[in-house]
Design an enzyme around this catalytic site. Structure first.
Site, PDB file in Angstrom:
ATOM      1  N   CYS A 201       6.319  19.928  -5.857  1.00 38.19           N
ATOM      2  CA  CYS A 201       7.548  19.560  -6.497  1.00 38.19           C
ATOM      3  C   CYS A 201       8.559  20.543  -6.948  1.00 38.19           C
ATOM      4  O   CYS A 201       7.867  21.687  -7.357  1.00 38.19           O
ATOM      5  CB  CYS A 201       7.249  18.529  -7.573  1.00 38.19           C
ATOM      6  SG  CYS A 201       8.730  17.973  -8.733  1.00 38.19           S
TER       7      CYS A 201
ATOM      8  N   HIS B 116       0.807  -1.158   0.047  1.00 42.11           N
ATOM      9  CA  HIS B 116       0.125   0.136  -0.070  1.00 42.11           C
ATOM     10  C   HIS B 116       0.938   1.241   0.130  1.00 42.11           C
ATOM     11  O   HIS B 116       0.231   2.470   0.350  1.00 42.11           O
ATOM     12  CB  HIS B 116      -1.072  -0.035   1.204  1.00 42.11           C
ATOM     13  CG  HIS B 116      -1.879  -1.276   1.177  1.00 42.11           C
ATOM     14  ND1 HIS B 116      -2.581  -1.291   2.240  1.00 42.11           N
ATOM     15  CD2 HIS B 116      -2.218  -1.928   0.123  1.00 42.11           C
ATOM     16  CE1 HIS B 116      -3.302  -2.584   1.973  1.00 42.11           C
ATOM     17  NE2 HIS B 116      -3.254  -2.975   0.697  1.00 42.11           N
TER      18      HIS B 116
ATOM     19  N   THR C  50      -3.851  -8.271  10.898  1.00 40.60           N
ATOM     20  CA  THR C  50      -4.632  -7.729   9.795  1.00 40.60           C
ATOM     21  C   THR C  50      -5.919  -8.138   9.767  1.00 40.60           C
ATOM     22  O   THR C  50      -6.178  -9.444  10.335  1.00 40.60           O
ATOM     23  CB  THR C  50      -4.161  -8.123   8.452  1.00 40.60           C
ATOM     24  OG1 THR C  50      -4.992  -7.491   7.316  1.00 40.60           O
ATOM     25  CG2 THR C  50      -3.864  -9.552   8.163  1.00 40.60           C
TER      26      THR C  50
ATOM     27  N   CYS D  63       9.371  21.132  -9.699  1.00 36.57           N
ATOM     28  CA  CYS D  63       8.754  21.524 -11.037  1.00 36.57           C
ATOM     29  C   CYS D  63       7.432  22.443 -11.125  1.00 36.57           C
ATOM     30  O   CYS D  63       7.035  22.894 -11.669  1.00 36.57           O
ATOM     31  CB  CYS D  63       8.482  20.298 -11.789  1.00 36.57           C
ATOM     32  SG  CYS D  63       7.013  19.567 -11.210  1.00 36.57           S
TER      33      CYS D  63
ATOM     34  N   GLU E 151      -7.735 -10.731  18.084  1.00 31.42           N
ATOM     35  CA  GLU E 151      -9.028 -11.247  18.070  1.00 31.42           C
ATOM     36  C   GLU E 151      -9.288 -11.983  16.862  1.00 31.42           C
ATOM     37  O   GLU E 151      -8.462 -12.124  15.838  1.00 31.42           O
ATOM     38  CB  GLU E 151     -10.052 -10.258  18.131  1.00 31.42           C
ATOM     39  CG  GLU E 151      -9.955  -9.234  17.116  1.00 31.42           C
ATOM     40  CD  GLU E 151     -10.689  -7.942  17.248  1.00 31.42           C
ATOM     41  OE1 GLU E 151     -11.073  -7.108  16.416  1.00 31.42           O
ATOM     42  OE2 GLU E 151     -11.169  -7.630  18.471  1.00 31.42           O
TER      43      GLU E 151
HETATM   44  N1  APR Z   1      -1.300  -7.297  18.127  1.00 27.33           N
HETATM   45  C1  APR Z   1      -1.960  -8.170  16.935  1.00 27.33           C
HETATM   46  N2  APR Z   1      -3.110  -7.834  16.238  1.00 27.33           N
HETATM   47  C2  APR Z   1      -3.633  -6.579  16.810  1.00 27.33           C
HETATM   48  C3  APR Z   1      -3.063  -5.640  17.642  1.00 27.33           C
HETATM   49  C4  APR Z   1      -1.962  -6.282  18.240  1.00 27.33           C
HETATM   50  N3  APR Z   1      -1.366  -5.460  19.425  1.00 27.33           N
HETATM   51  N4  APR Z   1      -3.673  -4.551  17.362  1.00 27.33           N
HETATM   52  C5  APR Z   1      -4.793  -4.658  16.832  1.00 27.33           C
HETATM   53  N5  APR Z   1      -4.589  -6.063  16.054  1.00 27.33           N
HETATM   54  C6  APR Z   1      -5.309  -6.378  14.982  1.00 27.33           C
HETATM   55  C7  APR Z   1      -6.868  -6.152  15.218  1.00 27.33           C
HETATM   56  O1  APR Z   1      -7.703  -7.065  16.017  1.00 27.33           O
HETATM   57  C8  APR Z   1      -7.219  -6.136  13.646  1.00 27.33           C
HETATM   58  O2  APR Z   1      -7.689  -7.464  13.264  1.00 27.33           O
HETATM   59  O3  APR Z   1      -5.026  -5.781  13.716  1.00 27.33           O
HETATM   60  C9  APR Z   1      -5.996  -5.818  12.783  1.00 27.33           C
HETATM   61  C10 APR Z   1      -5.811  -4.339  12.217  1.00 27.33           C
HETATM   62  O4  APR Z   1      -6.844  -4.331  11.304  1.00 27.33           O
HETATM   63  P1  APR Z   1      -7.175  -3.004  10.536  1.00 27.33           P
HETATM   64  O5  APR Z   1      -7.113  -1.791  11.244  1.00 27.33           O
HETATM   65  O6  APR Z   1      -8.374  -3.467   9.550  1.00 27.33           O
HETATM   66  O7  APR Z   1      -5.854  -2.750   9.645  1.00 27.33           O
HETATM   67  P2  APR Z   1      -5.396  -3.461   8.391  1.00 27.33           P
HETATM   68  O8  APR Z   1      -5.641  -5.023   8.261  1.00 27.33           O
HETATM   69  O9  APR Z   1      -3.974  -3.519   8.046  1.00 27.33           O
HETATM   70  O10 APR Z   1      -5.968  -2.984   6.968  1.00 27.33           O
HETATM   71  C11 APR Z   1      -5.850  -3.032   5.612  1.00 27.33           C
HETATM   72  O11 APR Z   1      -6.861  -1.182   5.050  1.00 27.33           O
HETATM   73  O12 APR Z   1      -7.566   0.887   5.617  1.00 27.33           O
HETATM   74  C12 APR Z   1      -6.751   0.270   4.720  1.00 27.33           C
HETATM   75  O13 APR Z   1      -4.772   0.799   3.304  1.00 27.33           O
HETATM   76  C13 APR Z   1      -5.150   0.598   4.902  1.00 27.33           C
HETATM   77  O14 APR Z   1      -3.372  -1.075   4.734  1.00 27.33           O
HETATM   78  C14 APR Z   1      -4.715  -0.706   5.312  1.00 27.33           C
HETATM   79  C15 APR Z   1      -5.784  -1.889   5.139  1.00 27.33           C
END
Ligand code: APR
Length: 262
Positions: free
Chosen positions: A149, A120, A189, A151, A216
């Protein structure tokens, strides 16, 4: 658990030809970088359609840059945590390795990760809308909003906004790794944003051993071979025997790289 007490994951890592790791905002949460959809997530406070789409930028580049400048100032105060460090350690011990991150914060590179793709983009890079040129910009705060920039062209953050395509080379590398890895770790994620969210399914279908680490359960939990729920900075070093490897060179997980020399 084998005789040296190594879990299934460590045994698999010990035998793995190719290892891949997919990370999201959760891996940086304990460094102080807000996630997007967690309890205090950015998308709970801000409207993505006002701040993270090409239309929003066309409409009000100043507003979008004010938000990115705020995020850059916040991230600039953050340091990699033991989860980032454990992933960099795993890279050093793996013959063939790829870190696939959705994060734009740059903390993986600060932790020493090298073999990685930023699906990303990166918040510390800017792109000129006139010339298409991408450059690094580490100014905190930005000297001008919106920044321009040399430019004279308007600069935009070199990140992927909703509705935009991912960098094709990074995407291809990520899918190649998912298709050929023996072990895939998925850390922090929510696995709802495509195409990154498809990578674990691809890897699983190809017989890879998929391990999830998340605070979770997520849509991936039922698919993963192992799911560890809790904080990544606490769980990942333990799972990867990161600490013990430094204190005890003959740790359970001895990848093709052999014990590291502290
Ligand atoms: N340790 C492990 N997991 C964690 C922690 C932690 N300390 N804190 C939060 N999480 C988990 C949450 O439970 C959730 O499932 O990380 C995840 C974060 O999810 P999102 O906030 O949705 O982030 P992400 O999955 O990276 O989002 C994907 O969405 O908004 C766009 O471009 C943005 O790259 C991003 C993409």
């Amino acid at each position: 658990m084998n005789k040296s007490g190594a879990g299934e994951l460590q045994q698999r890592l010990g035998r793995a030809r190719r290892v891949a790791v997919l990370t999201g905002a959760g891996v940086s949460a304990e460094s102080g970088v807000p996630t997007f959809r967690g309890a205090d997530g950015l998308w709970r406070k801000y409207r993505a359609e006002d701040l993270a789409t090409p239309e929003a930028f066309r409409r009000d580049p100043k507003l979008v840059w004010e938000w990115y400048d705020w995020r850059r100032q916040l991230i600039a105060r953050c340091q990699p945590n033991p989860a980032h460090q454990a992933i960099a350690f795993l890279e050093r011990r793996s013959q063939d390795f790829l870190l696939i991150t959705q994060n734009v914060d740059g903390l993986h590179r600060l932790a020493g990760s090298i073999r990685m793709v930023e699906l990303h983009g990166n918040i510390w890079r800017v792109r000129c809308l006139e010339e298409g040129k991408t450059t690094e910009n580490l100014d905190v705060p930005l000297q001008a909003i919106p920044p321009r920039c040399e430019c004279g062209g308007l600069l935009r953050p070199d990140v992927v906004w909703f509705g935009e395509a991912l960098p094709p080379e990074a995407l291809q590398e990520a899918f190649d790794a998912a298709e050929s890895c023996d072990v895939l770790l998925v850390v922090g994620t929510s696995a709802v944003v495509q195409p990154a969210a498809s990578l674990p399914m691809v890897a699983r279908r190809r017989g890879a051993y998929v391990v999830e680490v998340n605070l979770e359960p997520t849509p991936l939990t039922s698919l993963a071979n192992e799911s560890h729920h809790g904080k990544a900075a606490e769980i990942l070093p333990r799972l990867l025997a990161f600490d013990s490897a430094f204190r005890n060179p003959h740790s359970a997980f001895e990848g093709p790289g052999g014990p590291c020399s502290p």
